[in-house]
Design an enzyme around this catalytic site. Structure first.
Site, PDB file in Angstrom:
ATOM      1  CG  ASN A   5      42.824  58.214  41.652  1.00  0.00           C
ATOM      2  OD1 ASN A   5      43.719  58.864  42.171  1.00  0.00           O
ATOM      3  ND2 ASN A   5      42.891  56.918  41.462  1.00  0.00           N
ATOM      4  CB  CYS A   6      36.970  61.594  40.284  1.00  0.00           C
ATOM      5  SG  CYS A   6      36.461  59.862  40.417  1.00  0.00           S
TER       6      CYS A   6
END
Length: 187
Positions: free
Chosen positions: A46-47
């Site tokens: 997700n980052c």
């Protein structure tokens, strides 16, 4: 204890920014608005999507006199490689801050001790180094930077209009409220 309206505590760390390693301290946050976006770690799933989202809106943050800082528990060396190898992260023109000692994640209340990682936390900080908004949530849920921009604009508006408040879903240019005894029970 809430961190809202408290001073950012002293810290010193390294970041990767525009091809260089730089030092970032609490003094770096003074004199302009700042947004700290905490993420668990570089090279996760997700980052990079969140870094890219912030990068795509970076011109708007800059227009608002605001610096963005992405913070993970990695080192600034990891951030250099992350920036060079991820097309999404490579868009970042703002500092990628390393917090391998967990000084920042602990100070901002987002540290996960058993994992050595950070929760997803977003903090809007005014030019005096005072935390005005915060949002912390579980790591499987990525954020939408448009909401951070909305909160930043609301914080900036109320800072320059101290006798007004922003109602729910307020957006720049919309009507605000002037709290008074006359409004009690009428909204």
């Amino acid at each position: 204890m809430s961190l809202i309206n408290t001073q950012v505590q002293p810290f010193k760390t390294q970041a990767f920014h525009n091809g260089k390693f730089i030092e970032v301290t609490e003094q770096s946050l003074k004199g302009k608005w700042s947004v700290l976006i905490f993420m668990p770690a570089a090279f996760t799933f997700n980052c990079p999507t969140e870094v890219e989202d912030a990068a795509d809106s970076y011109a708007e943050f800059q227009k608002l006199g605001t610096e963005v800082y992405i913070v993970t528990t990695d080192t600034h060396f990891s951030h250099k490689v992350w920036h060079e190898t991820s097309p999404a992260v490579g868009k970042a023109k703002f500092p990628l801050v390393g917090d391998p000692t967990h000084q920042l994640t602990n100070a901002f209340g987002v540290h996960i001790p058993e994992e050595g990682l950070s929760l997803r936390g977003t903090f809007v900080i005014n030019p005096d180094g005072i935390i005005k908004t915060l949002e912390i949530h579980s790591n499987e849920i990525a954020r939408d930077v448009s909401e951070t921009l909305r909160k930043l604009k609301a914080a900036q508006y109320t800072a320059s209009h101290p006798n007004e408040v922003c109602p729910a879903k307020w957006k720049e240019g919309e009507k605000t409220l002037a709290p008074s005894l006359d409004l009690v029970g009428k909204i």
